[in-house]
Each structure stands twice: as C-alpha cells, then as structure tokens.
Design an enzyme around this catalytic site. Structure first.
Site, short mmCIF file in Angstrom:
data_model
loop_
_atom_site.label_atom_id
_atom_site.label_comp_id
_atom_site.label_asym_id
_atom_site.label_seq_id
_atom_site.Cartn_x
_atom_site.Cartn_y
_atom_site.Cartn_z
N ILE A 1 21.10 -111.59 -43.45
CA ILE A 1 20.37 -112.24 -42.36
C ILE A 1 19.35 -113.22 -42.91
O ILE A 1 18.87 -114.11 -42.19
CB ILE A 1 19.67 -111.18 -41.46
CG1 ILE A 1 19.16 -111.81 -40.16
CG2 ILE A 1 18.54 -110.49 -42.23
CD1 ILE A 1 20.25 -112.40 -39.30
N ASN B 1 30.33 -89.60 -43.35
CA ASN B 1 29.88 -88.37 -42.67
C ASN B 1 28.94 -88.64 -41.51
O ASN B 1 28.54 -87.72 -40.81
CB ASN B 1 29.22 -87.42 -43.67
CG ASN B 1 27.88 -87.94 -44.16
OD1 ASN B 1 27.62 -89.13 -44.12
ND2 ASN B 1 27.04 -87.04 -44.65
N ARG B 2 28.57 -89.91 -41.27
CA ARG B 2 27.65 -90.18 -40.17
C ARG B 2 27.85 -91.56 -39.55
O ARG B 2 27.31 -91.83 -38.49
CB ARG B 2 26.20 -90.04 -40.64
CG ARG B 2 25.82 -91.08 -41.68
CD ARG B 2 24.60 -90.66 -42.47
NE ARG B 2 24.42 -91.53 -43.62
CZ ARG B 2 25.11 -91.42 -44.74
NH1 ARG B 2 26.04 -90.49 -44.87
NH2 ARG B 2 24.90 -92.24 -45.75
N ASN C 1 15.39 -102.32 -45.22
CA ASN C 1 14.48 -102.84 -46.24
C ASN C 1 13.44 -103.76 -45.63
O ASN C 1 13.70 -104.46 -44.65
CB ASN C 1 15.24 -103.53 -47.37
CG ASN C 1 15.85 -104.85 -46.96
OD1 ASN C 1 15.21 -105.88 -47.01
ND2 ASN C 1 17.11 -104.80 -46.51
N CYS D 1 22.33 -96.61 -51.08
CA CYS D 1 23.69 -97.08 -51.36
C CYS D 1 23.74 -98.06 -52.51
O CYS D 1 24.80 -98.30 -53.08
CB CYS D 1 24.29 -97.71 -50.11
SG CYS D 1 23.43 -99.18 -49.58
#
Length: 656
Positions: free
Chosen positions: A97, A59-60, A119, A174
């Site tokens: 990363i 949705n985004r 985070n 998520c």
C-alpha cells in the site's frame, strides 16, 4: 413503512451495492472481513496485500487452502470471497500500500477504507493518505484474546498518530524466516535458533527456509545448484537444525556458513520474494576472515555492552558463544537442553551475534548487545475467533458510516474477561483530534532535540523523518532565507549531502526545517533544539510539546568528546504531554491485528494499531448511558503485561 432488504434498510442496501471500499490486508482479520463484506451486500471491493500464503496461515485464515500455499493472499482471498457472492466486483492487488502508485487520488475513489495491517509504518501511511483524501478509516487490531476497532475521520476524531505509542515490542512473525524487515525480526530469529540448537526443539520455531514452500516460483534444478552447500562447509542437507548441528560437533564455522551463506543463498533462489524487496547478501566465513579481520584490530571506545561490533567481531563472538554453549551441553550429558536467559552471558552473546549478522545480511543497522537485550518482546498467539469478532465489528461501524451516522461510531474493545458489568465488548466514545498531533493538526509542527554537530543528513532522513515520523519520500528545505534544499526525494539530487553534519549547512539551535512528503500530501515543520546532553544511546529526542515560538538561536557549542555507540529504539519520547501520565492498570492499550502481511518490506519500526491513552478519561457507556472509565480493565491486564512465550510461529503480533 420502512422497506427492508434482508436485515438492512433498502436505502442502506442500495448504498452497499454501489459504494466502493478498500480493504488493506488479507490475512487473519482481512479474510474474515472480506467474507463479511460480500455476505453483507458490499459489491465493489478492492483489496491489497503484499504477502503470499504460508502453510501456517491455514489454521485461521479460512479463505485459504493447502493448494493455495505460495500464492498471493489478495488474489486468493478475492477468488474465495467471490464464491460467497459471484456477483461482487472485487479487485485484488498483490502489492504494498506504500507504493507511490497508490496516491491520494487512488484513495479518493473510495467511500471507506478498512485496515487489517500488522505494521506501524503501513498504518501511519494509510492514516495520512485517508486524512489527505478526507476518507473515513476503520482501524482494527487483535492480540490473542484482545481486540479493538476504532473509526478515524479527519477533523472529527483522533487520527492514528494523535496519541504517542510505545515502541513496538513485538512484530509480525511470517517474515522471521524468509524476509525480516526490522531488527526485532532478526532478534526473535536468533532466539528461535538458540532453541533449535541448544534448547527444546520446536517445529514452529524452525529457522531455515522451507524447501517445500512454493511461496516463490523457481526452477528446482537451479535451486539445487545454487543452494546446495559444499562438502567443505558440512554437506548441508535440509534436516533438523539440531540434528545437523550435532552431526558437525557444533562446529562454529560450519554453522556460520549454513546459516549465513547456504540458507541465504537458498532464499535468493525464491525470485518473487526479491522483486519488491532488497535481496539479502550471503556471508562467507573465509572471505570475511581475509577481508574484515584487519578492520577489527583497532580498539573501540565506550562501554562493552554499548558497542556495535563490526562483522568480523560478530563472527568471533558467534564462534566463542557456540564453543561455550557446546561445553555447557556436554557437561549436562546426552539429550540435555539449555534454556535461553537474557541474563546468561553466553546465551546473550549468541543471540547478539546471530541477530546482528542477520541484520547485516538484510541491510539493517546493527544493534549493540545492550539494545538486543532490551528489545526482546512477547510472542502473542493468533486466535481465529478474535479475528472473527473484530471483523464483524468493523462491518458494523462501516454500516454506521454509510448510513450517515458517523457520530454514533465508537471505539470498541474486546476484552479477555468480562468487565464489572459482565461485558466482553466495551464501546467508548471517540476522542476529538489532538491539538498537538504532528499529523492531523492544521499546521503540523514538532520540536526535535539532537546534536547538530553529530547528526548527519542521512540520519535526519532515515532515522528521524522516515522511521520516527513515518515519511516515505521526504523533501527538506532549511528556513534560512535562501530556501536551501537539504534533502530531495528526487534520486541522486542531494546524495552528496548524506554524510555531512547538519551544522555544515548552518543548522543550529533554533533553526527550522520545512519537510514535505508529496506522496502523503503531508507537511511538517521541525524546530531544531541543539543539545549535547542527550541520554546515552539516544540519537535524537522528540520534545513533548511544540513551543509557541522557536527557541532563540544560540552560539554553536563545542562538540562533546564522548562517543555513543548503538541506538535505543525504545527511547522515542512522545509529542504529547499526555505521555507523562502514568499508565493505569485498567487502561486497555490499542493493539496490532492478526494480519501477517508485511505491507512494507523495509519497514523499520515498529506496527501498533493505534495509540494507547496514558490517562483515564470518563465517557458515557454506549449502551447504558452510565459514565465509565474509558478503558475498563480488571486483573487480567496484569496477565497481559507479563511475558508470554507462546509457540506460534506465524502471527506474532504487537500489544502496545
């Protein structure tokens, strides 16, 4: 006459086509940013993201479609962005990363790094890597209607860690259902579970793994064999959690085995999830009853709410709370619903038990009831237009840097309501580096207070160096004239030290520890301040200002007999004297972005974008030249501070 290529000067357009930039994160902000970069003329882009696409992202995060669910965000974002500009050269990494492969030399090949993270651990890490490589970093974040962009350049501006941050009270959403990496993820999962079982059922707050989610590739036949519950455990089927619970009569044992055995076993079938994360360990009621019960019979000292119960004790708390809540439902009648309240003992017991059992399953340190109660945070919805505005501002700041005009860069705040001068976007002059920063100072140094007779080497490594100071693989040497190695990043070299107390190595008040992280090219000198008078639930405390001289050694003191159980994550004092200043109502704090990529699976802390400034400072307005409060806010900031309980199951992001 100035030559133009589109809306850009030819020199700048040529620079865009040849320079190499790194985008860290391909979620809410990352998708918008990638699209903006290729449309602006950037030709050499590398993007990294550990996450895969979930249905709730669609949705985004507009580079993704339904057919992409379960695939790598970085890879799909690359493919979608190339449709805007097929001539661009985009390299995608489906990875964290914080992987040691992405070292200082990796960062040095870029002209510019742009963060779209969610985070704190990953933010800290990228900040340090950019400082070590001397590469400009553009940091960004969104929370609902609020947003922010700032530029970090070694020696010129504050780094991400120059100013203290409050402990993160909210989190990326998520990972709640499948891959929690912090205790707060488990606490929110438990609150969702309460609503699914006893309250108003919300599809966006489902707690069970989704059988239709192709996030990881696995054999459906194997899945059925490994995840199907036995008839003895309640004939588990993938139906509504409340519907199934009612069919069992809210049987505590059957609920336990569904949530903590069958659902976890189902997660284990999603093989891709656990290639770079530690896999969870399912729990079985009967096995725990046989093996754990004797261990729980010895009494535990301390206040009840501050005790960290063992696994079997949590099982009993889970069982008792369900029985109490079931009785409350029956008293209210059919179709009745309960409302979770942290001050309602049965509801709080349920969340404490469920959250801690999930923490244990995912190899996290469990929390006391007191800690669980204090860690409840706000859920802030993700808004696509906020992401779009912030992504546009990132590119504008990037163009300034590439034009050689970094001194004109600004920290830009996107407000929910117009300021007194009718502005939604408020630019502010960048602050210089903090002299007291324990990261970007010329000789980083900090004083940490703890009890050397109670603090183990493992606590120093995990809680202080990794969690508090954001190191990845620390080495620690005692400045005792002998060069004693306390902690080594080489696997197995100093594991025998882990459970020993620091005092066993002669560490006392005034000792100095030289800590290094080779990956981050980061060195920190820690002055030890021994104390037996820490506040309740505190394992250690970072002293606000580094002393000019280390404290003089004192004779070892007798260890106190008091027992403190549990950890208070929120009690992390600042390394800056500015932290003592009261927060002003009109100070807009820097916020976390709408990017639900879980860059580091074990991540412990928290994830804020950058530091809030406790005291107001005045800077000339970037447009009018007028002097204005650096973080102008009006009454809407009180709205921001109030609890929010939005129904957004995915991008749950932090507003520091």
């Amino acid at each position: 006459m100035v030559q133009m290529v589109g809306s850009l000067r030819k020199e700048l357009a040529d620079s865009l086509s040849t320079c190499k930039v790194l985008v860290v994160g391909a979620g809410g902000i990352g998708c918008e940013l990638l699209k903006n970069l290729v449309l602006t003329g950037f030709k050499n882009i590398e993007v990294i993201d550990l996450d895969t696409i979930d249905v709730s992202n669609l949705n985004r995060q507009f580079l993704f479609q339904k057919k992409h669910v379960g695939k790598s965000k970085a890879q799909v974002a690359k493919e979608s962005a190339l449709r805007f500009c097929p001539s661009a050269n985009i390299v995608a990494y489906h990875d964290s990363i914080m992987n040691p492969d992405y070292n200082v030399e990796f960062f040095r090949k870029f002209v510019l790094v742009m963060n779209a993270l969610d985070n704190r651990a990953a933010r800290n890490h990228v900040n340090r890597m950019c400082l070590a490589a001397d590469i400009p970093l553009i940091e960004s974040g969104t929370a609902g209607y609020l947003g922010q962009v700032t530029v970090i350049k070694k020696g010129m501006t504050e780094c991400y860690e120059c100013q203290p941050k409050p402990t993160q009270k909210t989190f990326p959403g998520c990972t709640i259902r499948n891959t929690p990496s912090e205790p707060i993820h488990c606490i929110v999962w438990a609150k969702y579970l309460f609503n699914q079982l006893f309250g108003e059922e919300d599809a966006d707050q489902e707690v069970s793994p989704d059988t239709a989610d192709p996030e990881a590739s696995w054999n459906p036949e194997d899945t059925a064999a490994r995840a199907t519950a036995s008839e003895k455990d309640g004939d588990i089927k993938r139906v509504s959690t409340k519907e199934w619970a009612r069919s069992t009569g809210y049987d505590p044992v059957k609920l336990f085995n569904k949530l903590f055995k069958d659902d976890i076993s189902y997660l284990l079938t999603m093989d891709k999830l656990w290639k770079k994360r530690k896999a969870p360990t399912p729990l079985d009621w009967q096995k725990l009853k046989n093996s754990e019960r004797p261990k729980e019979e010895s009494p535990v000292k301390g206040l009840k709410d501050q005790q960290v119960l063992g696994v079997w004790g949590l099982c009993q708390l889970f069982k008792h709370s369900i029985e109490t809540l079931r009785s409350q439902l029956r008293e209210k009648g059919d179709e009745a619903e309960l409302v979770w309240d942290k001050d309602d003992p049965p509801a709080m017991d349920f969340v404490t038990a469920a959250a801690n059992l999930r923490m244990h399953i995912f190899s996290m340190n469990m929390k006391s009831r007191f800690d669980v109660k204090s860690m409840a945070g706000n859920i802030i919805p993700a808004i696509a237009t906020t992401n779009a505005v912030i992504a546009g501002l990132i590119v504008l700041e990037g163009l300034k840097i590439l034009s050689g005009e970094i001194e004109s860069c600004r920290t830009i705040f996107l407000n929910k309501c117009p300021s007194l001068r009718k502005k939604l976007l408020v630019p502010c002059v960048l602050d210089p580096p903090s002299n007291n920063c324990y990261v970007c100072a010329s000789k980083p140094e900090v004083t940490v207070k703890f009890n050397v007779h109670k603090t183990t080497v493992l606590t120093l490594q995990d809680r202080i160096l990794k969690e508090r100071f954001g190191m990845v693989a620390p080495d620690v040497q005692i400045e005792d004239g002998k060069g004693t190695i306390l902690i080594s990043s080489e696997e197995g070299e100093t594991e025998a030290n882990n459970n020993k107390f620091l005092s066993d190595f002669g560490i006392r008040n005034g000792s100095r520890l030289q800590t290094d992280d080779f990956l981050q090219d980061y060195t920190l000198l820690i002055n030890v301040l021994h104390s037996q008078d820490l506040e309740r639930d505190l394992e250690f405390e970072v002293v606000g200002e580094v002393p000019e001289k280390p404290p003089a050694p004192q004779p070892n003191q007798v260890e106190a007999n008091s027992v403190i159980n549990g950890n208070k994550d929120s009690a992390q004092p600042s390394t800056s004297s500015k932290a003592s200043a009261p927060d002003e109502e009109d100070d807009l704090m820097i916020i976390d972005p709408d990017d639900d990529d879980d860059e580091e699976g074990t991540s412990s802390g928290s994830a804020a974008a950058a530091a809030p400034h406790s005291a107001k400072r005045k800077h000339p307005d970037a447009e009018t030249g007028e002097t204005s409060v650096k973080r102008p806010r009006i009454k809407q900031s009180s709205d921001r501070a109030s609890p929010v309980n939005e129904d957004d199951d995915d991008d749950i992001i932090a507003l520091d």
